[in-house]
Design a protein around this motif. Sequence first.
Motif, PDB file in Angstrom:
ATOM      1  N   ASN A  36      22.597  53.896 -31.964  1.00  0.00           N
ATOM      2  CA  ASN A  36      22.893  55.201 -32.557  1.00  0.00           C
ATOM      3  C   ASN A  36      23.064  55.105 -34.068  1.00  0.00           C
ATOM      4  OD1 ASN A  36      23.369  57.925 -32.594  1.00  0.00           O
ATOM      5  ND2 ASN A  36      25.501  57.779 -31.978  1.00  0.00           N
ATOM      6  N   CYS A  38      23.034  55.786 -38.029  1.00  0.00           N
ATOM      7  CA  CYS A  38      22.974  56.969 -38.881  1.00  0.00           C
ATOM      8  C   CYS A  38      22.258  56.569 -40.160  1.00  0.00           C
ATOM      9  CB  CYS A  38      24.359  57.523 -39.154  1.00  0.00           C
ATOM     10  SG  CYS A  38      25.500  56.318 -39.808  1.00  0.00           S
ATOM     11  N   GLY A  40      21.262  55.383 -43.710  1.00  0.00           N
ATOM     12  CA  GLY A  40      22.016  54.519 -44.598  1.00  0.00           C
ATOM     13  C   GLY A  40      22.383  53.218 -43.941  1.00  0.00           C
ATOM     14  N   THR A  41      21.910  52.982 -42.717  1.00  0.00           N
ATOM     15  CA  THR A  41      22.226  51.742 -42.016  1.00  0.00           C
ATOM     16  C   THR A  41      21.242  50.657 -42.419  1.00  0.00           C
ATOM     17  OG1 THR A  41      22.998  53.024 -40.147  1.00  0.00           O
ATOM     18  CG2 THR A  41      22.514  50.717 -39.742  1.00  0.00           C
ATOM     19  N   GLN A  68      20.019  66.504 -39.790  1.00  0.00           N
ATOM     20  CA  GLN A  68      21.045  66.765 -40.795  1.00  0.00           C
ATOM     21  C   GLN A  68      20.526  67.750 -41.831  1.00  0.00           C
ATOM     22  OE1 GLN A  68      22.322  63.042 -42.471  1.00  0.00           O
ATOM     23  NE2 GLN A  68      23.894  62.747 -40.910  1.00  0.00           N
ATOM     24  N   ASP A 143      28.040  38.969 -45.183  1.00  0.00           N
ATOM     25  CA  ASP A 143      28.475  40.377 -45.217  1.00  0.00           C
ATOM     26  C   ASP A 143      27.422  41.319 -45.759  1.00  0.00           C
ATOM     27  OD1 ASP A 143      31.839  39.487 -46.358  1.00  0.00           O
ATOM     28  OD2 ASP A 143      30.822  39.239 -44.443  1.00  0.00           O
ATOM     29  N   PHE A 145      24.691  42.951 -43.599  1.00  0.00           N
ATOM     30  CA  PHE A 145      24.025  43.924 -42.742  1.00  0.00           C
ATOM     31  C   PHE A 145      25.004  44.741 -41.909  1.00  0.00           C
ATOM     32  CE2 PHE A 145      19.792  42.729 -43.642  1.00  0.00           C
ATOM     33  CZ  PHE A 145      19.831  41.383 -43.933  1.00  0.00           C
ATOM     34  N   ASP A 146      24.563  45.955 -41.571  1.00  0.00           N
ATOM     35  CA  ASP A 146      25.383  46.798 -40.711  1.00  0.00           C
ATOM     36  C   ASP A 146      25.175  46.449 -39.243  1.00  0.00           C
ATOM     37  OD1 ASP A 146      24.546  49.278 -43.007  1.00  0.00           O
ATOM     38  OD2 ASP A 146      26.606  48.665 -42.595  1.00  0.00           O
ATOM     39  N   VAL A 147      23.914  46.205 -38.874  1.00  0.00           N
ATOM     40  CA  VAL A 147      23.618  45.878 -37.484  1.00  0.00           C
ATOM     41  C   VAL A 147      22.689  44.676 -37.425  1.00  0.00           C
ATOM     42  CG1 VAL A 147      22.756  46.759 -35.287  1.00  0.00           C
ATOM     43  CG2 VAL A 147      23.686  48.341 -36.965  1.00  0.00           C
ATOM     44  N   LYS A 172      28.397  42.768 -42.044  1.00  0.00           N
ATOM     45  CA  LYS A 172      29.531  43.316 -42.785  1.00  0.00           C
ATOM     46  C   LYS A 172      30.710  43.470 -41.836  1.00  0.00           C
ATOM     47  CE  LYS A 172      26.975  46.666 -45.459  1.00  0.00           C
ATOM     48  NZ  LYS A 172      26.767  48.087 -45.485  1.00  0.00           N
ATOM     49  N   PRO A 173      31.941  43.554 -42.389  1.00  0.00           N
ATOM     50  CA  PRO A 173      33.083  43.859 -41.508  1.00  0.00           C
ATOM     51  C   PRO A 173      32.870  45.230 -40.865  1.00  0.00           C
ATOM     52  CG  PRO A 173      33.840  43.256 -43.693  1.00  0.00           C
ATOM     53  CD  PRO A 173      32.346  43.292 -43.762  1.00  0.00           C
ATOM     54  N   GLY A 174      33.043  45.305 -39.575  1.00  0.00           N
ATOM     55  CA  GLY A 174      32.746  46.546 -38.859  1.00  0.00           C
ATOM     56  C   GLY A 174      31.331  46.551 -38.335  1.00  0.00           C
ATOM     57  N   GLY A 175      30.551  45.528 -38.697  1.00  0.00           N
ATOM     58  CA  GLY A 175      29.162  45.484 -38.278  1.00  0.00           C
ATOM     59  C   GLY A 175      29.015  45.179 -36.793  1.00  0.00           C
ATOM     60  N   ARG A 176      27.833  45.478 -36.271  1.00  0.00           N
ATOM     61  CA  ARG A 176      27.609  45.359 -34.834  1.00  0.00           C
ATOM     62  C   ARG A 176      26.519  44.359 -34.507  1.00  0.00           C
ATOM     63  NH1 ARG A 176      26.740  50.449 -30.756  1.00  0.00           N
ATOM     64  NH2 ARG A 176      27.425  49.354 -28.891  1.00  0.00           N
TER      65      ARG A 176
ATOM     66  N   LEU B 106      34.656  49.552 -43.811  1.00  0.00           N
ATOM     67  CA  LEU B 106      33.903  48.939 -42.722  1.00  0.00           C
ATOM     68  C   LEU B 106      32.475  49.450 -42.730  1.00  0.00           C
ATOM     69  CD1 LEU B 106      36.491  49.350 -39.856  1.00  0.00           C
ATOM     70  CD2 LEU B 106      35.913  47.250 -41.026  1.00  0.00           C
ATOM     71  N   SER B 107      31.624  48.742 -42.001  1.00  0.00           N
ATOM     72  CA  SER B 107      30.241  49.177 -41.891  1.00  0.00           C
ATOM     73  C   SER B 107      30.164  50.456 -41.056  1.00  0.00           C
ATOM     74  CB  SER B 107      29.439  48.064 -41.217  1.00  0.00           C
ATOM     75  OG  SER B 107      28.343  48.589 -40.537  1.00  0.00           O
ATOM     76  N   ALA B 109      28.290  50.919 -38.764  1.00  0.00           N
ATOM     77  CA  ALA B 109      28.025  50.562 -37.371  1.00  0.00           C
ATOM     78  C   ALA B 109      29.304  50.551 -36.548  1.00  0.00           C
ATOM     79  CB  ALA B 109      27.360  49.192 -37.304  1.00  0.00           C
ATOM     80  N   ALA B 110      30.463  50.567 -37.214  1.00  0.00           N
ATOM     81  CA  ALA B 110      31.725  50.565 -36.471  1.00  0.00           C
ATOM     82  C   ALA B 110      31.877  51.833 -35.637  1.00  0.00           C
ATOM     83  CB  ALA B 110      32.906  50.421 -37.428  1.00  0.00           C
TER      84      ALA B 110
END
Lengths: 262, 286
Positions: A36, A38, A40-41, A68, A143, A145-147, A172-176, B106-107, B109-110
């Motif tokens: 999913n 969005c 900017g990823t 959007q 740190d 990439f997002d995914v 990145k932190p929060g990345g998947r 955070l990214s 992707a969170a």
Amino acid sequence: VYQVFENVAKKYDVMNDSMTLGIHRVWKDILVHKMNPCPGTLLLDVAGGTGDIAFRFINYVRSVQQRQLQRKLKHHQNLSWQEIFESYQNDKFNNSLGDSQVVVCDINREMLKVGKQKAQHLGYSEGLSWVLGNAEELPFDDDKFDVYTIAFGIRNVTRIDLALQEAYRVLKPGGRFLCLEFSHVSNPLLSRLYDLYSFQVIPVLGEVIAGDWRSYQYLVESIRQFPPQEELKAMIEDAGFFKVDYENLNFGIVAIHSGFKL
Amino acid sequence: VRCQQYPPLCALQASAALRAPSDEHKKEPWASSSQQHFDSPPAGHQPEQKPQGPHPSYTGQGGQESEDYESEEQLQHRILTAALEFVPEHGWTAEAIAEGAKTLGLSVAAAGLFHSDGSELILHFVSECNTKLSELLRNEQKLVQLGEAEKKPIDEFLRDAVEARLRMLIPYIEKWPQALSVLLLPRNIPSSLTLLTSMIDDIWHYAGDQSTDFNWYTRRAVLTAIYNTTELVMMQDSSPGFEDTWRFLENRVADAMTMSNTATQVQSTGEAVVQGLMGAAVTVSN
């Protein structure tokens, strides 16, 4: 492993379709849908040679961006002429992807070449990069990439734990982290049918379509050798990911593992 | 120690450890039980074990240590709170959550930590509103106990409590209809119903309701009906300051009061009738 894929590169897509009866497209669609993304990823697709995941990602992000934009246009009903004029100015600098980007990384030059050709053929021009690299030692900074996705690639990696650590590093932190891979079928009846199909039909198809029986024999065996869902989940947790879980597709023939760097 | 070997014990310990810090954040027992209720639905199609919390620190890499000391739940809580700011623009969607995550560094992707339909965001918001309402009511009660304020008559109390709670929706009123429909999804109904009933219980508790008999159900049903109908009226109210809604609320509360009076009257009339009949029977038998 390198030679297997050198042989396989050109016929990769055709073989995928015939082996899985086209279902692999659905699996990859489900993977991107689960992501999913969005606009900017920043996506890193490892072992993504022929670009299947990358193209799907671009399509998805484009449609989200469209939605959007439509929503913004609806609001334009109540704006003054000045505001509408200004928003047109801004839109010109927005590309259709909204700054999303995919980096496709593969260890095999042939696979990347096929991927680039496909991209040209299908008309994907912006937001794509093709990089030669090894999943166990990625040529990227920390740190970034997002995914991170790896679709049907991780079983070909010799040191899975190293690949997972690298994945953790470049996210990145929060990345998947998302991994789509063949896995173990627990249903005994289905498992027997699946074994029959794998060992009897697939190498034959390999010989007939790609002229390479041995590569596909290797493929089927590597699937059997690969750790099952729970074990892979533990390995991903070991690399430091949180909220790790998996989703079985088709009763465990394929599984999507997901983890977050928190 | 591999948690795999002792999954039930480990899960219990882990969840106990997780609940302990998060309990400190919560002020009302009702709010906390509803908070945990909606945080527990599993993500993904397989039941997952949760060996978090007492996690040996695997992450010696980068600046991740700060994240280790808060549990996943707390982080999710922070992301959702940050996401609320973006709801007026993006609606109750994964996009709002992604923007919220971005503000925390955070990214985007969170946002994948949550469902793509924004359910958790809405439930989080409702729970936060309920907590705020509880605090408001408790402070009012304290003032009354200290003698600094007058105890309100029951109808005024109910009216003010419902109005205060509904006013919290005003910044998000444009997208609230969307949120209501998501709350009605079968998957969310247990959680949203729990939150609603605990809020109504709260209001009655502070209104001074100590009953444990049949009236308990009727009172909750009545107030729930008042709340829900007023909420719906508010959705399509375009009057300045929502005055139409508050007038509607006033009328409904007044109706409820009259109804309860009528009920008592009917009961006493019934008793009178029965006594009359008994008297007649005795006379006849004589």
